[in-house]
Design a protein around this motif. Structure first.
Motif, PDB file in Angstrom:
ATOM      1  N   GLY A 309       1.968   4.744   3.699  1.00 49.95           N
ATOM      2  CA  GLY A 309       3.256   4.581   3.022  1.00 49.95           C
ATOM      3  C   GLY A 309       3.958   3.302   3.420  1.00 49.95           C
ATOM      4  O   GLY A 309       4.289   2.441   2.576  1.00 49.95           O
ATOM      5  N   SER A 310       4.196   3.137   4.731  1.00 52.65           N
ATOM      6  CA  SER A 310       4.879   1.927   5.203  1.00 52.65           C
ATOM      7  C   SER A 310       3.997   0.699   5.045  1.00 52.65           C
ATOM      8  O   SER A 310       4.497  -0.403   4.776  1.00 52.65           O
ATOM      9  CB  SER A 310       5.276   2.096   6.674  1.00 52.65           C
ATOM     10  N   GLN A 311       2.688   0.869   5.184  1.00 60.03           N
ATOM     11  CA  GLN A 311       1.775  -0.253   5.053  1.00 60.03           C
ATOM     12  C   GLN A 311       1.729  -0.764   3.610  1.00 60.03           C
ATOM     13  O   GLN A 311       1.561  -1.959   3.363  1.00 60.03           O
ATOM     14  CB  GLN A 311       0.365   0.147   5.509  1.00 60.03           C
ATOM     15  N   ASN A 312       1.868   0.146   2.683  1.00 65.02           N
ATOM     16  CA  ASN A 312       1.904  -0.236   1.271  1.00 65.02           C
ATOM     17  C   ASN A 312       3.072  -1.174   0.989  1.00 65.02           C
ATOM     18  O   ASN A 312       2.955  -2.159   0.242  1.00 65.02           O
ATOM     19  CB  ASN A 312       2.005   1.028   0.412  1.00 65.02           C
ATOM     20  N   ILE A 313       4.215  -0.856   1.618  1.00 66.35           N
ATOM     21  CA  ILE A 313       5.399  -1.705   1.450  1.00 66.35           C
ATOM     22  C   ILE A 313       5.134  -3.108   1.981  1.00 66.35           C
ATOM     23  O   ILE A 313       5.464  -4.117   1.348  1.00 66.35           O
ATOM     24  CB  ILE A 313       6.621  -1.071   2.148  1.00 66.35           C
ATOM     25  N   LEU A 320       0.226  -8.297  -2.217  1.00 71.29           N
ATOM     26  CA  LEU A 320      -1.122  -7.725  -2.204  1.00 71.29           C
ATOM     27  C   LEU A 320      -1.153  -6.402  -2.951  1.00 71.29           C
ATOM     28  O   LEU A 320      -0.167  -5.668  -2.984  1.00 71.29           O
ATOM     29  CB  LEU A 320      -1.593  -7.492  -0.766  1.00 71.29           C
ATOM     30  N   ASN A 321      -2.267  -6.105  -3.561  1.00 70.10           N
ATOM     31  CA  ASN A 321      -2.473  -4.817  -4.212  1.00 70.10           C
ATOM     32  C   ASN A 321      -3.054  -3.830  -3.199  1.00 70.10           C
ATOM     33  O   ASN A 321      -4.090  -4.104  -2.599  1.00 70.10           O
ATOM     34  CB  ASN A 321      -3.430  -4.957  -5.402  1.00 70.10           C
ATOM     35  N   PHE A 322      -2.386  -2.703  -3.040  1.00 70.02           N
ATOM     36  CA  PHE A 322      -2.801  -1.717  -2.033  1.00 70.02           C
ATOM     37  C   PHE A 322      -3.380  -0.501  -2.747  1.00 70.02           C
ATOM     38  O   PHE A 322      -2.752   0.065  -3.642  1.00 70.02           O
ATOM     39  CB  PHE A 322      -1.600  -1.304  -1.174  1.00 70.02           C
ATOM     40  N   PHE A 347      -4.137   2.895  11.330  1.00 69.84           N
ATOM     41  CA  PHE A 347      -2.958   2.020  11.254  1.00 69.84           C
ATOM     42  C   PHE A 347      -3.290   0.613  11.744  1.00 69.84           C
ATOM     43  O   PHE A 347      -2.920  -0.386  11.116  1.00 69.84           O
ATOM     44  CB  PHE A 347      -1.821   2.618  12.094  1.00 69.84           C
ATOM     45  N   ASN A 348      -4.012   0.511  12.873  1.00 72.23           N
ATOM     46  CA  ASN A 348      -4.382  -0.813  13.393  1.00 72.23           C
ATOM     47  C   ASN A 348      -5.287  -1.566  12.429  1.00 72.23           C
ATOM     48  O   ASN A 348      -5.119  -2.771  12.217  1.00 72.23           O
ATOM     49  CB  ASN A 348      -5.091  -0.662  14.750  1.00 72.23           C
ATOM     50  N   LEU A 349      -6.270  -0.854  11.855  1.00 69.39           N
ATOM     51  CA  LEU A 349      -7.196  -1.509  10.929  1.00 69.39           C
ATOM     52  C   LEU A 349      -6.488  -1.966   9.658  1.00 69.39           C
ATOM     53  O   LEU A 349      -6.725  -3.075   9.159  1.00 69.39           O
ATOM     54  CB  LEU A 349      -8.344  -0.557  10.585  1.00 69.39           C
ATOM     55  N   VAL A 350      -5.599  -1.122   9.128  1.00 69.45           N
ATOM     56  CA  VAL A 350      -4.863  -1.497   7.912  1.00 69.45           C
ATOM     57  C   VAL A 350      -3.890  -2.638   8.213  1.00 69.45           C
ATOM     58  O   VAL A 350      -3.757  -3.580   7.419  1.00 69.45           O
ATOM     59  CB  VAL A 350      -4.120  -0.277   7.335  1.00 69.45           C
ATOM     60  N   SER A 351      -3.216  -2.586   9.358  1.00 66.99           N
ATOM     61  CA  SER A 351      -2.291  -3.667   9.741  1.00 66.99           C
ATOM     62  C   SER A 351      -3.023  -4.990   9.838  1.00 66.99           C
ATOM     63  O   SER A 351      -2.527  -6.030   9.373  1.00 66.99           O
ATOM     64  CB  SER A 351      -1.618  -3.344  11.081  1.00 66.99           C
ATOM     65  N   ASN A 352      -4.227  -4.964  10.450  1.00 64.75           N
ATOM     66  CA  ASN A 352      -5.026  -6.190  10.547  1.00 64.75           C
ATOM     67  C   ASN A 352      -5.424  -6.698   9.170  1.00 64.75           C
ATOM     68  O   ASN A 352      -5.400  -7.899   8.901  1.00 64.75           O
ATOM     69  CB  ASN A 352      -6.283  -5.924  11.380  1.00 64.75           C
ATOM     70  N   ALA A 353      -5.830  -5.772   8.306  1.00 68.01           N
ATOM     71  CA  ALA A 353      -6.249  -6.172   6.958  1.00 68.01           C
ATOM     72  C   ALA A 353      -5.111  -6.874   6.231  1.00 68.01           C
ATOM     73  O   ALA A 353      -5.314  -7.908   5.586  1.00 68.01           O
ATOM     74  CB  ALA A 353      -6.711  -4.940   6.182  1.00 68.01           C
ATOM     75  N   ILE A 354      -3.907  -6.327   6.342  1.00 67.13           N
ATOM     76  CA  ILE A 354      -2.746  -6.935   5.679  1.00 67.13           C
ATOM     77  C   ILE A 354      -2.399  -8.266   6.335  1.00 67.13           C
ATOM     78  O   ILE A 354      -2.105  -9.262   5.662  1.00 67.13           O
ATOM     79  CB  ILE A 354      -1.538  -5.975   5.724  1.00 67.13           C
ATOM     80  N   LYS A 355      -2.450  -8.299   7.676  1.00 71.43           N
ATOM     81  CA  LYS A 355      -2.082  -9.519   8.409  1.00 71.43           C
ATOM     82  C   LYS A 355      -2.967 -10.699   8.023  1.00 71.43           C
ATOM     83  O   LYS A 355      -2.493 -11.824   7.842  1.00 71.43           O
ATOM     84  CB  LYS A 355      -2.180  -9.270   9.915  1.00 71.43           C
ATOM     85  N   PHE A 356      -4.292 -10.448   7.889  1.00 73.22           N
ATOM     86  CA  PHE A 356      -5.234 -11.545   7.663  1.00 73.22           C
ATOM     87  C   PHE A 356      -5.621 -11.716   6.191  1.00 73.22           C
ATOM     88  O   PHE A 356      -6.637 -12.341   5.891  1.00 73.22           O
ATOM     89  CB  PHE A 356      -6.493 -11.322   8.509  1.00 73.22           C
ATOM     90  N   THR A 357      -4.831 -11.144   5.297  1.00 74.59           N
ATOM     91  CA  THR A 357      -5.073 -11.305   3.858  1.00 74.59           C
ATOM     92  C   THR A 357      -3.840 -11.923   3.211  1.00 74.59           C
ATOM     93  O   THR A 357      -2.741 -11.379   3.294  1.00 74.59           O
ATOM     94  CB  THR A 357      -5.380  -9.947   3.199  1.00 74.59           C
ATOM     95  N   LYS A 359      -3.900 -13.071  -0.177  1.00 74.60           N
ATOM     96  CA  LYS A 359      -3.871 -12.696  -1.592  1.00 74.60           C
ATOM     97  C   LYS A 359      -5.045 -11.783  -1.895  1.00 74.60           C
ATOM     98  O   LYS A 359      -6.072 -11.809  -1.212  1.00 74.60           O
ATOM     99  CB  LYS A 359      -3.930 -13.938  -2.483  1.00 74.60           C
ATOM    100  N   GLY A 360      -4.843 -10.947  -2.908  1.00 75.10           N
ATOM    101  CA  GLY A 360      -5.929 -10.059  -3.293  1.00 75.10           C
ATOM    102  C   GLY A 360      -5.607  -8.600  -3.073  1.00 75.10           C
ATOM    103  O   GLY A 360      -4.516  -8.126  -3.425  1.00 75.10           O
ATOM    104  N   ASN A 361      -6.538  -7.879  -2.442  1.00 77.15           N
ATOM    105  CA  ASN A 361      -6.448  -6.424  -2.391  1.00 77.15           C
ATOM    106  C   ASN A 361      -6.719  -5.870  -0.990  1.00 77.15           C
ATOM    107  O   ASN A 361      -7.424  -6.485  -0.193  1.00 77.15           O
ATOM    108  CB  ASN A 361      -7.469  -5.804  -3.349  1.00 77.15           C
ATOM    109  N   ILE A 362      -6.156  -4.688  -0.775  1.00 73.57           N
ATOM    110  CA  ILE A 362      -6.443  -3.890   0.418  1.00 73.57           C
ATOM    111  C   ILE A 362      -6.896  -2.512  -0.077  1.00 73.57           C
ATOM    112  O   ILE A 362      -6.209  -1.889  -0.884  1.00 73.57           O
ATOM    113  CB  ILE A 362      -5.213  -3.730   1.331  1.00 73.57           C
ATOM    114  N   TRP A 363      -8.064  -2.073   0.402  1.00 76.59           N
ATOM    115  CA  TRP A 363      -8.548  -0.738   0.031  1.00 76.59           C
ATOM    116  C   TRP A 363      -8.656   0.139   1.284  1.00 76.59           C
ATOM    117  O   TRP A 363      -9.227  -0.285   2.298  1.00 76.59           O
ATOM    118  CB  TRP A 363      -9.935  -0.815  -0.607  1.00 76.59           C
ATOM    119  N   VAL A 364      -8.144   1.335   1.186  1.00 74.14           N
ATOM    120  CA  VAL A 364      -8.313   2.342   2.241  1.00 74.14           C
ATOM    121  C   VAL A 364      -8.996   3.536   1.591  1.00 74.14           C
ATOM    122  O   VAL A 364      -8.446   4.133   0.651  1.00 74.14           O
ATOM    123  CB  VAL A 364      -6.970   2.754   2.862  1.00 74.14           C
TER     124      VAL A 364
END
Length: 613
Positions: A309-313, A320-322, A347-357, A359-364
């Motif tokens: 939820g918070s990571q999507n924000i 980014l598209n979540f 949470f750590n893996l998703v935070s890293n994905a957002i931090k190092f991206t 543009k584009g997408n994040i998939w969980v």
């Protein structure tokens, strides 16, 4: 590199290496000097045989002298003591049996001496197996000859040679010298070996003592580090509690747009600082080996929605598209595990994905790959279209306090503990992490985890039955924040807190729920107030002067009035000791909330524990 002696070498020092044992050195020295003694004895016998005209014995002595010289040369060139020992034993055996059966046709003192030499030499040089072999090869034929001679006499078509007494004296003397030399030489080697073993044992004892001392120092150092981190945690989290708490209070007062923006920045920065502190503390818990995993029931889909939820924000703020994808079979599934640690990993893996991206997408993704009666295996995947990782740097990203490069650290920040914590949390549960990455394309972190499932889960009813059940019994509506606050206004709260900033924060926060709390500046005062007053719940700080929260809780539980002794106590702690949870429950407290806390978490806990609610 060891030096190999040349063919012309005659020195003993050149053939003894540092890797030779004491026993091997003794064997080489025995051969080196023993061959010379044997050669001198043979030369003396050759002179005697020549003077007496004993041609056969002379030829045998001459052959023996040549063999002894050849063996000595081979020893100083190759130092192959095993092969030389076998050749010598075979030579002595052949000579001894030839004397008994052919040359002398009798068993005399010299024969017995040679057998004794063979027994000593074979056991010392080649060990028990070959010692028995060469001993029996000599003893059995000699005994057979003696038995044969005793019963019928021994007569072959060969006239035995007559040996002069001088020959016997020389042979007996030489053999005695060899026997004494062999025995004394190895006796000295064994004594030296025993002394060395004793010295080694003493050194080992000293090393063990030093190691034990080092282990004790390391344990004390580790304990000191844990206590230091706990103290620093308390000192950092206490002001953070005030910063985040005041930010929450100000946000609840409907600030202007510009004020709200400033408050969000303030809250965001404080939350980032709190995340760094938590990473360091979590890593310390894992290193100390005191991390324990819970086994409780939870709904996986609900947990993933809460995490994302918070990571999507955050992802949306970066453009980014979540995407959160959960198998249909998992959406209403209850599993057993540690939701806190699973949250930490994802949470750590998703935070890293957002931090190092950028543009584009994040998939969980969460997919069921195996479903049995009492276990379920779920595949988790966090994929991004970020900067990727170079193959040669993959090993580094899982090391504590390390990132792929200093450029990454400067550009993106962070402690470098996130992935180290993730990897260790998974490994402690027997789970492997898999990484698929390509530079400037993206990365995918995935792992498969098996969870027990409760066997008493309710079977999902058909839709018609669900509608019928809903028509019969409507679920109770969830109270709103305003309704919860109205309920809370009726309870009497005692807060044991010595920090004036936290006292002010709690006053302001509880005033939002129309609560006027009573404050105690230390644990002793809290016990006194409970004795003379009535409270519905106690919020207890743990580190206070005069009397700490643990001792105060124990004293309250001892009160004779059951209503007072059973009052719910919630610990408010900024401590990070690995066993703080056990200490809290051992002191008789009902639950705890870590500082800094969210107002809604405190509200929900108070509603859960107070009888008024």
């Amino acid at each position: 590199m060891s030096h190999k002696p040349g063919f012309l070498n005659l020195s003993l020092k050149q053939i003894i290496r540092k890797d030779h044992s004491i026993l091997d050195v003794a064997r080489i020295r025995l051969l080196y000097y023993g061959l010379w003694l044997a050669f001198i004895a043979v030369i003396a016998l050759m002179i005697t045989f020549g003077a007496q005209g004993s041609n056969l014995s002379l030829y045998m002595a001459q052959g023996a002298s040549l063999i002894l010289l050849a063996l000595f040369k081979y020893l100083t060139w190759r130092a192959d003591w095993r092969r030389i020992a076998h050749v010598l034993l075979i030579l002595i055996t052949v000579a001894n049996l030839a004397n008994v059966y052919v040359v002398l046709q009798t068993v005399n003192l010299v024969t017995l001496q040679l057998i004794l030499i063979i027994v000593l030499f074979s056991f010392y040089m080649l060990g028990q197996s070959f010692g028995l072999f060469y001993s029996l090869v000599n003893i059995i034929p000699v005994l057979a000859f003696m038995v044969l001679e005793y019963h019928s006499g021994y007569i072959i078509n060969f006239k035995p040679e007559k040996v002069d007494d001088s020959v016997t004296i020389i042979a007996v003397l030489a053999n005695f010298i060899l026997i004494i030399f062999i025995h004394s030489h190895f006796y000295g080697a064994f004594l030296k070996n025993i002394r060395q073993l004793k010295q080694t044992s003493e050194k080992q004892s000293q090393l063990n003592a030093q190691m034990e001392s080092a282990i004790n120092k390391a344990e004390k150092s580790s304990q000191a580090k844990s206590e230091f981190l706990s103290t620093m945690s308390h000192e950092i989290r206490t002001p953070l509690n005030a910063v985040i708490g005041m930010s929450n209070l100000l946000m609840m007062n409907n600030p202007r747009h510009d004020q709200k923006e400033n408050l969000e920045i303030l809250k965001f920065s404080a939350s980032n600082l709190l995340a760094i502190v938590n990473d360091v503390l979590d890593f310390n818990k894992i290193e100390s080996g005191k991390l324990e995993f819970e086994n409780i029931r939870f709904n996986l889909a609900e947990l993933l929605h809460n995490i994302c939820g918070s990571q999507n924000i955050k992802a949306n703020e970066k453009g980014l598209n979540f995407h959160l994808q959960i198998d249909e079979s998992l959406k209403h599934r209850t599993i057993i595990g540690d939701p806190t640690r699973l949250t930490q990993v994802i949470f750590n893996l998703v935070s890293n994905a957002i931090k190092f991206t950028d543009k584009g997408n994040i998939w969980v993704k969460a997919a069921c790959i195996e479903d049995r009666h009492n276990t379920i295996t779920i595949s988790f995947s966090i994929k991004d279209t970020g900067i990727g990782i170079k193959k040669e740097n993959l090993a580094n990203i899982f090391q504590p306090f390390a990132q792929e490069s200093m450029t990454i650290t400067r550009q993106y920040g962070g402690t470098g503990l996130g992935l180290a914590i993730v990897k260790q949390l998974l490994e402690l549960q027997g789970v492997n992490m898999y990484v698929d990455t390509k530079v400037n394309v993206g990365s995918e972190f995935s792992f498969n985890m098996q969870f027990p499932v409760p066997t008493d889960q309710e079977v999902k009813k058909p839709v018609v039955q669900q509608i019928q059940a809903k028509q019969q019994v409507e679920p109770a509506p969830v109270p709103t924040a305003e309704q919860s606050a109205g309920v809370l206004s009726e309870i009497k709260v005692l807060i044991a807190e010595d920090n004036p900033v936290n006292v002010m924060l709690m006053k302001k926060l509880l005033s939002k729920w129309d609560i006027t709390p009573t404050f105690a500046e230390n644990g002793a005062r809290a016990v006194e107030l409970v004795q003379y007053g009535n409270f519905d719940i106690i919020l207890m700080d743990l580190q206070m002067p005069v009397m700490n929260g643990f001792d105060a809780s124990k004293e309250i539980r001892k009160l004779p009035d059951s209503r007072k002794s059973n009052v719910p106590i919630v610990a408010l702690t900024a401590s990070a000791l690995v066993d703080i949870r056990e200490q809290i429950f051992s002191a008789g407290m009902n639950d705890y909330i870590s500082k800094p806390f969210k107002p809604e978490d405190l509200r929900d806990k108070m509603l859960e524990l107070t009888t008024v609610a």
